[in-house]
Design an enzyme around this catalytic site. Structure first.
Site, PDB file in Angstrom:
ATOM      1  N   LYS A 182      -5.038  18.978  24.458  1.00 40.34           N
ATOM      2  CA  LYS A 182      -5.652  17.841  23.760  1.00 40.34           C
ATOM      3  C   LYS A 182      -4.631  16.742  23.486  1.00 40.34           C
ATOM      4  O   LYS A 182      -4.898  15.577  23.733  1.00 40.34           O
ATOM      5  CB  LYS A 182      -6.242  18.282  22.421  1.00 40.34           C
ATOM      6  CG  LYS A 182      -6.883  19.636  22.417  1.00 40.34           C
ATOM      7  CD  LYS A 182      -8.297  19.608  22.888  1.00 40.34           C
ATOM      8  CE  LYS A 182      -8.790  21.036  23.044  1.00 40.34           C
ATOM      9  NZ  LYS A 182     -10.199  21.154  23.282  1.00 40.34           N
ATOM     10  N   ASP A 208      -2.407  28.949  15.345  1.00 38.63           N
ATOM     11  CA  ASP A 208      -3.031  28.362  16.527  1.00 38.63           C
ATOM     12  C   ASP A 208      -2.851  26.850  16.392  1.00 38.63           C
ATOM     13  O   ASP A 208      -3.453  26.216  15.518  1.00 38.63           O
ATOM     14  CB  ASP A 208      -4.513  28.745  16.560  1.00 38.63           C
ATOM     15  CG  ASP A 208      -5.221  28.149  17.759  1.00 38.63           C
ATOM     16  OD1 ASP A 208      -4.618  27.303  18.447  1.00 38.63           O
ATOM     17  OD2 ASP A 208      -6.383  28.509  18.001  1.00 38.63           O
ATOM     18  N   TRP A 231     -13.014  28.930  16.231  1.00 34.88           N
ATOM     19  CA  TRP A 231     -13.118  28.750  17.682  1.00 34.88           C
ATOM     20  C   TRP A 231     -13.501  30.118  18.259  1.00 34.88           C
ATOM     21  O   TRP A 231     -12.817  31.116  17.998  1.00 34.88           O
ATOM     22  CB  TRP A 231     -11.764  28.295  18.212  1.00 34.88           C
ATOM     23  CG  TRP A 231     -11.669  28.005  19.666  1.00 34.88           C
ATOM     24  CD1 TRP A 231     -12.479  27.185  20.392  1.00 34.88           C
ATOM     25  CD2 TRP A 231     -10.686  28.510  20.575  1.00 34.88           C
ATOM     26  NE1 TRP A 231     -12.060  27.147  21.690  1.00 34.88           N
ATOM     27  CE2 TRP A 231     -10.954  27.954  21.837  1.00 34.88           C
ATOM     28  CE3 TRP A 231      -9.601  29.368  20.452  1.00 34.88           C
ATOM     29  CZ2 TRP A 231     -10.188  28.227  22.954  1.00 34.88           C
ATOM     30  CZ3 TRP A 231      -8.830  29.637  21.557  1.00 34.88           C
ATOM     31  CH2 TRP A 231      -9.131  29.072  22.798  1.00 34.88           C
TER      32      TRP A 231
HETATM   33  C1  LIG Z   1      -8.788  26.072  17.919  1.00 37.63           C
HETATM   34  C2  LIG Z   1      -8.396  26.080  19.347  1.00 37.63           C
HETATM   35  N1  LIG Z   1      -7.392  26.862  19.723  1.00 37.63           N
HETATM   36  C3  LIG Z   1      -6.967  26.909  20.995  1.00 37.63           C
HETATM   37  C4  LIG Z   1      -7.567  26.150  21.950  1.00 37.63           C
HETATM   38  C5  LIG Z   1      -6.957  26.303  23.312  1.00 37.63           C
HETATM   39  O1  LIG Z   1      -7.342  25.538  24.308  1.00 37.63           O
HETATM   40  P1  LIG Z   1      -6.544  25.521  25.678  1.00 37.63           P
HETATM   41  O2  LIG Z   1      -6.468  26.920  26.158  1.00 37.63           O
HETATM   42  O3  LIG Z   1      -7.377  24.648  26.541  1.00 37.63           O
HETATM   43  O4  LIG Z   1      -5.205  24.969  25.372  1.00 37.63           O
HETATM   44  C6  LIG Z   1      -8.643  25.311  21.611  1.00 37.63           C
HETATM   45  C7  LIG Z   1      -9.363  24.522  22.606  1.00 37.63           C
HETATM   46  O5  LIG Z   1     -10.477  24.107  22.470  1.00 37.63           O
HETATM   47  C8  LIG Z   1      -9.051  25.277  20.261  1.00 37.63           C
HETATM   48  O6  LIG Z   1     -10.049  24.486  19.851  1.00 37.63           O
END
Ligand SMILES: Cc1ncc(COP(=O)(O)O)c(C=O)c1O
Length: 415
Positions: free
Chosen positions: A262, A225, A144
């Site tokens: 999500k 994560d 990511w």
């Molecule tokens: C691998 C990964 N980590 C963390 C996030 C964190 O997303 P958010 O800040 O929207 O919770 C995402 C969102 O796409 C992700 O794909």
């Protein structure tokens, strides 16, 4: 400013600001929204869509919201560390009740601005404890994109290592393990707890055990994560396997960066939590105090509404069951779309072997298309996906999956 009667223009405070192009995924969404083609398809941003390609408010979330409003919603500040009942329920959920109960005094938690804020706060905490010589942060290739952004912006040296073998379209475990075997002790390893973004390839439980064994032996720090727990397989316990194995079986210190974007569909509410499973009660107490001090200077207090929605779900057995059902609905629809895309590619004789699509799991499909094909799919067929051909499977539905499969096959045949 007037000097000797003439007006001098002061140089801008921001004159040194470079122009930084917009984040590609958000730019792609903007292009998609501006496209007037009726059959356009958005497979870019990772946000769940229902069968009608619409955002989905989870029934458990709708019930939780209703309960909160009926009980009388006020808009007072939360404490600096966030909603206490949310934080404890999240730690219990992630670790499982027994592990949580056996270690609750060695746990520090802080509500954060979703997963991104959680990773950032974890980075801030580690930086404050490790200054002046910051450890290396090991990040998979691909990953990511925000991982590099977050940790390099905090001053950490980031080291990429190959996770995915593009020839076999499988996880490159040999490189993974040899990277761990050569990393400097004290380094941080970013681990995607499940549903690796973008490859959709996770280690098996046995592989996780081997990864954990080396990390413990070599004193490498696991920073999980965890943005897709429960969303990946539909089974929260299964998706939390690696986290619990590291904390309980290996008895390691870990940082868990949790997002409810999500798995509860609370994208815009920014509901997240940093959970630290530490080695002693004293470390936990002190870390908790540092987290609160860091949070105070960053945001003072995290947002209240989404945390209340999540806490109400996690506290109520009935609502919790209904949420687990919602997780099965979302992951089940994604799995069936993955299979339909695979069948469509095979039926339309799209060149190559597509078995890798079925080996992957989670929200994304990592197709392995060339950049030229990706561009042509957008320009001629109005199908939008990330430049590395990662597709958000949730953007597919029964009305568009055949169009997508056929278009990919056509473009590839003419490549
Ligand atoms: C691998 C990964 N980590 C963390 C996030 C964190 O997303 P958010 O800040 O929207 O919770 C995402 C969102 O796409 C992700 O794909």
């Amino acid at each position: 400013m007037a000097v000797n009667g003439t007006t001098m223009k002061l140089p801008s405070m921001f004159a040194a600001a470079p122009y930084i192009p917009a984040d590609p995924i958000f730019a792609l969404t903007a292009e998609y929204l501006a496209d007037s083609f009726p059959k356009k398809v958005n497979l870019g941003q990772g946000a769940y869509r229902d069968e009608k390609a619409q955002p989905w408010v989870l029934p458990s979330v709708a019930r939780s919201r209703k309960t909160i409003i009926e009980q009388g919603l006020q808009h007072e500040y939360l404490p600096i560390a966030g909603l206490a009942r949310f934080r404890s329920k999240v730690a219990e959920l992630a670790l499982g009740r027994d592990i949580y109960n056996s270690r609750s005094k060695k746990i520090a938690t802080c509500q954060t601005l979703s997963g991104t804020g959680s990773l950032h706060l974890a980075g801030l905490l580690i930086r404050s404890c490790q200054k002046p010589s910051l450890p290396k942060v090991y990040i998979t290739t691909p990953t990511w994109a925000n991982h590099h952004h977050i940790f390099s912006s905090l001053g950490f040296p980031c080291q990429s290592f190959r996770y995915y073998d593009p020839d076999t379209k499988t996880l490159d475990l040999d490189t993974y393990l040899s990277t761990l075997n050569s990393a400097e002790p004290g380094s941080i390893i970013i681990l995607h707890a499940c549903a690796h973004n973008p490859t959709g390839l996770d280690p098996t439980p046995e592989e996780w055990k081997e990864i954990g064994r080396i990390m413990k032996e070599r004193n490498l720090f696991p920073l999980f994560d965890a943005a897709y727990l429960g969303f990946n397989s539909g089974d929260f316990n299964k998706d939390a396997f690696a986290i619990r194995y590291f904390v309980n079986d290996l008895d390691m210190e870990v940082a868990l960066c949790l997002s409810f974007a999500k798995n509860m569909g609370l994208y815009g509410e920014r509901v997240g939590c940093l959970v630290l499973a530490t080695s002693t009660e004293e470390v936990a107490r002190n870390s908790q105090s540092v987290l609160e001090s860091l949070q105070r200077s960053e945001i003072s207090n995290p947002p209240a509404f989404g945390a209340k929605v999540a806490a109400t779900i996690l506290e109520d057995a009935g609502l919790r069951e209904s949420w687990f059902e919602d997780l099965r609905t979302m992951s089940g629809r994604i799995q069936s779309m993955r299979k339909m895309l695979y069948d469509g590619l095979v039926a339309n004789a799209a060149p190559g072997n597509w078995d890798h699509l079925l080996r992957q799991s989670g929200m994304f499909g990592f197709l392995g298309l060339s950049p030229k094909v990706v561009i042509e799919l957008k320009e001629k067929y109005h199908i939008y996906m990330a430049a590395n051909s990662r597709v958000s499977i949730a953007g597919l539905n029964k009305d568009n999956v055949e169009y997508v499969a056929k278009s990919i096959a056509e473009v590839m045949k003419n490549e």
